[in-house]
Design a protein around this motif. Structure first.
Motif, PDB file in Angstrom:
ATOM      1  N   SER A 150     -18.420 -55.258  58.905  1.00  0.00           N
ATOM      2  CA  SER A 150     -17.559 -55.727  59.996  1.00  0.00           C
ATOM      3  C   SER A 150     -16.086 -55.698  59.603  1.00  0.00           C
ATOM      4  O   SER A 150     -15.220 -55.420  60.438  1.00  0.00           O
ATOM      5  N   LEU A 151     -15.803 -55.967  58.319  1.00  0.00           N
ATOM      6  CA  LEU A 151     -14.413 -55.945  57.872  1.00  0.00           C
ATOM      7  C   LEU A 151     -13.816 -54.556  58.048  1.00  0.00           C
ATOM      8  O   LEU A 151     -12.679 -54.410  58.548  1.00  0.00           O
ATOM      9  N   LEU A 152     -14.568 -53.538  57.686  1.00  0.00           N
ATOM     10  CA  LEU A 152     -14.096 -52.161  57.830  1.00  0.00           C
ATOM     11  C   LEU A 152     -13.898 -51.795  59.304  1.00  0.00           C
ATOM     12  O   LEU A 152     -12.877 -51.195  59.664  1.00  0.00           O
ATOM     13  N   ILE A 153     -14.839 -52.193  60.144  1.00  0.00           N
ATOM     14  CA  ILE A 153     -14.742 -51.884  61.582  1.00  0.00           C
ATOM     15  C   ILE A 153     -13.520 -52.572  62.189  1.00  0.00           C
ATOM     16  O   ILE A 153     -12.797 -51.982  63.001  1.00  0.00           O
ATOM     17  N   ILE A 154     -13.270 -53.808  61.808  1.00  0.00           N
ATOM     18  CA  ILE A 154     -12.090 -54.532  62.312  1.00  0.00           C
ATOM     19  C   ILE A 154     -10.811 -53.838  61.874  1.00  0.00           C
ATOM     20  O   ILE A 154      -9.875 -53.649  62.668  1.00  0.00           O
ATOM     21  N   LEU A 155     -10.754 -53.419  60.602  1.00  0.00           N
ATOM     22  CA  LEU A 155      -9.556 -52.760  60.085  1.00  0.00           C
ATOM     23  C   LEU A 155      -9.326 -51.413  60.761  1.00  0.00           C
ATOM     24  O   LEU A 155      -8.166 -51.025  61.005  1.00  0.00           O
ATOM     25  N   ILE A 156     -10.387 -50.702  61.066  1.00  0.00           N
ATOM     26  CA  ILE A 156     -10.255 -49.410  61.752  1.00  0.00           C
ATOM     27  C   ILE A 156      -9.550 -49.580  63.095  1.00  0.00           C
ATOM     28  O   ILE A 156      -8.722 -48.762  63.497  1.00  0.00           O
ATOM     29  N   GLY A 157      -9.867 -50.668  63.775  1.00  0.00           N
ATOM     30  CA  GLY A 157      -9.281 -50.898  65.097  1.00  0.00           C
ATOM     31  C   GLY A 157      -8.158 -51.906  65.088  1.00  0.00           C
ATOM     32  O   GLY A 157      -7.912 -52.561  66.110  1.00  0.00           O
ATOM     33  N   PHE A 158      -7.443 -52.005  63.965  1.00  0.00           N
ATOM     34  CA  PHE A 158      -6.405 -53.033  63.856  1.00  0.00           C
ATOM     35  C   PHE A 158      -5.354 -52.891  64.956  1.00  0.00           C
ATOM     36  O   PHE A 158      -4.829 -53.893  65.463  1.00  0.00           O
ATOM     37  N   ASN A 159      -5.017 -51.655  65.329  1.00  0.00           N
ATOM     38  CA  ASN A 159      -4.011 -51.454  66.380  1.00  0.00           C
ATOM     39  C   ASN A 159      -4.433 -52.070  67.706  1.00  0.00           C
ATOM     40  O   ASN A 159      -3.581 -52.444  68.524  1.00  0.00           O
ATOM     41  N   HIS A 160      -5.741 -52.171  67.943  1.00  0.00           N
ATOM     42  CA  HIS A 160      -6.220 -52.797  69.168  1.00  0.00           C
ATOM     43  C   HIS A 160      -5.854 -54.276  69.215  1.00  0.00           C
ATOM     44  O   HIS A 160      -5.713 -54.860  70.296  1.00  0.00           O
ATOM     45  N   LEU A 161      -5.716 -54.880  68.038  1.00  0.00           N
ATOM     46  CA  LEU A 161      -5.347 -56.294  68.003  1.00  0.00           C
ATOM     47  C   LEU A 161      -3.963 -56.531  68.600  1.00  0.00           C
ATOM     48  O   LEU A 161      -3.683 -57.603  69.127  1.00  0.00           O
ATOM     49  N   LEU A 162      -3.107 -55.513  68.531  1.00  0.00           N
ATOM     50  CA  LEU A 162      -1.768 -55.645  69.096  1.00  0.00           C
ATOM     51  C   LEU A 162      -1.811 -55.745  70.615  1.00  0.00           C
ATOM     52  O   LEU A 162      -0.892 -56.281  71.229  1.00  0.00           O
ATOM     53  N   SER A 163      -2.879 -55.213  71.213  1.00  0.00           N
ATOM     54  CA  SER A 163      -3.058 -55.356  72.656  1.00  0.00           C
ATOM     55  C   SER A 163      -3.672 -56.699  73.006  1.00  0.00           C
ATOM     56  O   SER A 163      -3.576 -57.154  74.143  1.00  0.00           O
ATOM     57  N   LEU A 164      -4.307 -57.321  72.019  1.00  0.00           N
ATOM     58  CA  LEU A 164      -4.990 -58.593  72.259  1.00  0.00           C
ATOM     59  C   LEU A 164      -4.109 -59.790  71.919  1.00  0.00           C
ATOM     60  O   LEU A 164      -4.079 -60.782  72.659  1.00  0.00           O
ATOM     61  N   TYR A 165      -3.367 -59.678  70.815  1.00  0.00           N
ATOM     62  CA  TYR A 165      -2.568 -60.829  70.358  1.00  0.00           C
ATOM     63  C   TYR A 165      -1.261 -60.316  69.775  1.00  0.00           C
ATOM     64  O   TYR A 165      -1.233 -59.347  69.021  1.00  0.00           O
ATOM     65  N   LYS A 166      -0.163 -60.990  70.104  1.00  0.00           N
ATOM     66  CA  LYS A 166       1.156 -60.555  69.651  1.00  0.00           C
ATOM     67  C   LYS A 166       1.880 -61.728  68.994  1.00  0.00           C
ATOM     68  O   LYS A 166       1.941 -62.821  69.560  1.00  0.00           O
ATOM     69  N   ILE A 167       2.416 -61.482  67.800  1.00  0.00           N
ATOM     70  CA  ILE A 167       3.258 -62.473  67.141  1.00  0.00           C
ATOM     71  C   ILE A 167       4.669 -62.320  67.685  1.00  0.00           C
ATOM     72  O   ILE A 167       5.184 -61.205  67.818  1.00  0.00           O
ATOM     73  N   LEU A 225     -18.549 -52.424  68.722  1.00  0.00           N
ATOM     74  CA  LEU A 225     -17.092 -52.504  68.630  1.00  0.00           C
ATOM     75  C   LEU A 225     -16.493 -51.132  68.344  1.00  0.00           C
ATOM     76  O   LEU A 225     -15.467 -50.756  68.932  1.00  0.00           O
ATOM     77  N   LEU A 226     -17.133 -50.377  67.473  1.00  0.00           N
ATOM     78  CA  LEU A 226     -16.651 -49.029  67.167  1.00  0.00           C
ATOM     79  C   LEU A 226     -16.672 -48.152  68.422  1.00  0.00           C
ATOM     80  O   LEU A 226     -15.727 -47.391  68.682  1.00  0.00           O
ATOM     81  N   LEU A 227     -17.723 -48.265  69.211  1.00  0.00           N
ATOM     82  CA  LEU A 227     -17.806 -47.509  70.459  1.00  0.00           C
ATOM     83  C   LEU A 227     -16.722 -47.952  71.433  1.00  0.00           C
ATOM     84  O   LEU A 227     -16.109 -47.122  72.116  1.00  0.00           O
ATOM     85  N   ALA A 228     -16.462 -49.264  71.485  1.00  0.00           N
ATOM     86  CA  ALA A 228     -15.425 -49.782  72.382  1.00  0.00           C
ATOM     87  C   ALA A 228     -14.051 -49.213  72.026  1.00  0.00           C
ATOM     88  O   ALA A 228     -13.213 -49.003  72.903  1.00  0.00           O
ATOM     89  N   TYR A 229     -13.806 -48.960  70.716  1.00  0.00           N
ATOM     90  CA  TYR A 229     -12.539 -48.348  70.301  1.00  0.00           C
ATOM     91  C   TYR A 229     -12.363 -46.965  70.935  1.00  0.00           C
ATOM     92  O   TYR A 229     -11.237 -46.541  71.204  1.00  0.00           O
ATOM     93  N   LEU A 230     -13.466 -46.261  71.122  1.00  0.00           N
ATOM     94  CA  LEU A 230     -13.399 -44.880  71.604  1.00  0.00           C
ATOM     95  C   LEU A 230     -13.260 -44.783  73.116  1.00  0.00           C
ATOM     96  O   LEU A 230     -12.822 -43.757  73.639  1.00  0.00           O
ATOM     97  N   LEU A 231     -13.619 -45.854  73.827  1.00  0.00           N
ATOM     98  CA  LEU A 231     -13.677 -45.795  75.287  1.00  0.00           C
ATOM     99  C   LEU A 231     -12.349 -45.466  75.960  1.00  0.00           C
ATOM    100  O   LEU A 231     -12.346 -44.786  76.993  1.00  0.00           O
ATOM    101  N   PRO A 232     -11.196 -45.908  75.436  1.00  0.00           N
ATOM    102  CA  PRO A 232      -9.938 -45.518  76.083  1.00  0.00           C
ATOM    103  C   PRO A 232      -9.703 -44.009  76.119  1.00  0.00           C
ATOM    104  O   PRO A 232      -8.860 -43.527  76.877  1.00  0.00           O
ATOM    105  N   TYR A 233     -10.452 -43.260  75.308  1.00  0.00           N
ATOM    106  CA  TYR A 233     -10.281 -41.806  75.246  1.00  0.00           C
ATOM    107  C   TYR A 233     -11.378 -41.060  75.998  1.00  0.00           C
ATOM    108  O   TYR A 233     -11.390 -39.828  76.018  1.00  0.00           O
TER     109      TYR A 233
END
Length: 345
Positions: free
Chosen positions: A71-88, A22-30
């Motif tokens: 996993s909690l830390l990894i999820i929090l690091i990529g929290f902005n990615h959640l905005l691309s996945l799910y929107k309130i 998941l951490l690697l996936a965060y980097l792939l857009p760059y």
């Protein structure tokens, strides 16, 4: 690792691999796909990696184990990615109806001419759907000139027939004063653009259809594929998408008009091409969407591969995902208005 049973040590080992993925996936857009095309495949699976890490968080939390923090830390690091996945859902902005402009983009898969979907009268149903939603600007990918429904409510259109290309279409209720094809090389995909006059303003609208990944969305069919060949083919498509994206951005930069880039990315909102295209644009889904924003029929991953991106001169009022299955894509529509105080800067 002290105090863990043999089973939990194995679970934590798997957890570590999934967290690193998941951490690697965060980097792939760059990372440009031409550099490591085989790694770019991970971006398609980012929603699954999010889910797996969340499951690990729950597992360790229920056991009151400190391993929960990985996993909690990894999820929090990529929290902005959640905005691309799910929107309130956010509150809709109020605007003068006379200023509102609506745009819909829809990959219609040639209006089901080859009966991919076992549904009768699909062309007529698409025509009825368009008439009901009545967008001011309508973009089609995988358009079929012979099978298109009656769209006579649109006074203006750009419907080029290009040799060796899957057709696209731009329909508009506003006058079109300029139009052209991006003419992607060595592919059946393409992008069109048209300049539209809206009262005293002119805007440029891009209808894009990036290189197809040629993936069967059925999990059963994917399991039959040779993994090495699949990754090689997808990596090749990602490289082409990168080239096509740079070509589109060059056309965007050549224009003096506020622009809208919309259509089928054939890639996720966690990809390099999405990041490049959206860098100086607003994503209508992120601004006014709701839920997962799924736009493509896939067995279990909520893929959002169709987008409406607007330059900052446009203020997003609304965004809508549709659940009607009239193709292998779901249509999307956004409503916005042109803020001249920004556009004229």
């Amino acid at each position: 690792m002290k105090g863990l049973s043999v089973f939990n040590k194995l679970v934590f080992f798997i957890n570590t691999l999934v967290a690193l993925a998941l951490l690697l996936a965060y980097l792939l857009p760059y990372i440009p796909p031409v550099t490591f095309p085989f790694l770019a495949v991970l971006s398609l699976g980012l929603p699954i990696l999010f889910l797996l890490n969340f499951i690990f968080v729950i597992y360790w939390l229920l056991g009151l184990k400190r391993q929960v923090f990985l996993s909690l830390l990894i999820i929090l690091i990529g929290f902005n990615h959640l905005l691309s996945l799910y929107k309130i859902r956010s509150l809709e902005a109020e605007v003068d109806p006379q200023k509102a402009i609506s745009l819909m983009t829809f990959n219609v898969r040639q209006f089901n001419v080859y009966d991919w979907l076992p549904q009768p009268n699909l062309k007529a149903r698409i025509g009825e759907f368009i008439a009901q939603e009545d967008p001011d600007i309508l973009l089609f990918q995988e358009y079929n000139h012979q099978e298109a429904p009656d769209l006579s409510q649109y006074a203006y259109s750009y419907l080029p027939v290009l040799k060796g290309k899957a057709s696209q279409a731009i329909y508009s209720k506003y006058p079109i004063i300029n139009r052209a094809s991006a003419d992607f090389k060595n592919t059946g995909n393409n992008a069109l653009y048209a300049d539209l006059v809206i009262k005293e303003d002119t805007i440029r609208v891009f209808n894009i259809h990036l290189e197809s990944l040629k993936i069967n969305p059925s999990v059963k069919e994917l399991q039959k594929e040779n993994r090495e060949q699949l990754i090689t083919r997808v990596g090749r498509s990602f490289r082409k998408q990168q080239q096509q994206t740079e070509q589109i951005l060059a056309l965007v930069n050549q224009s003096h008009y506020p622009s809208i880039v919309a259509g089928d990315l054939n890639n996720s909102a966690f990809s390099y091409v999405y990041r490049r295209l959206s860098e100086n644009f607003n994503d209508a889904f992120k601004m006014a969407g709701e839920g997962f924003g799924k736009t493509f029929v896939f067995d279990f991953i909520p893929l959002r591969i169709d987008v409406i991106l607007t330059s900052p001169a446009f203020k997003i009022i609304d965004f809508k995902n549709y659940s009607e299955q009239l193709s292998d894509h779901y249509p999307i529509k956004s409503t916005f208005y042109l803020d001249n105080s920004v556009a004229n800067k």
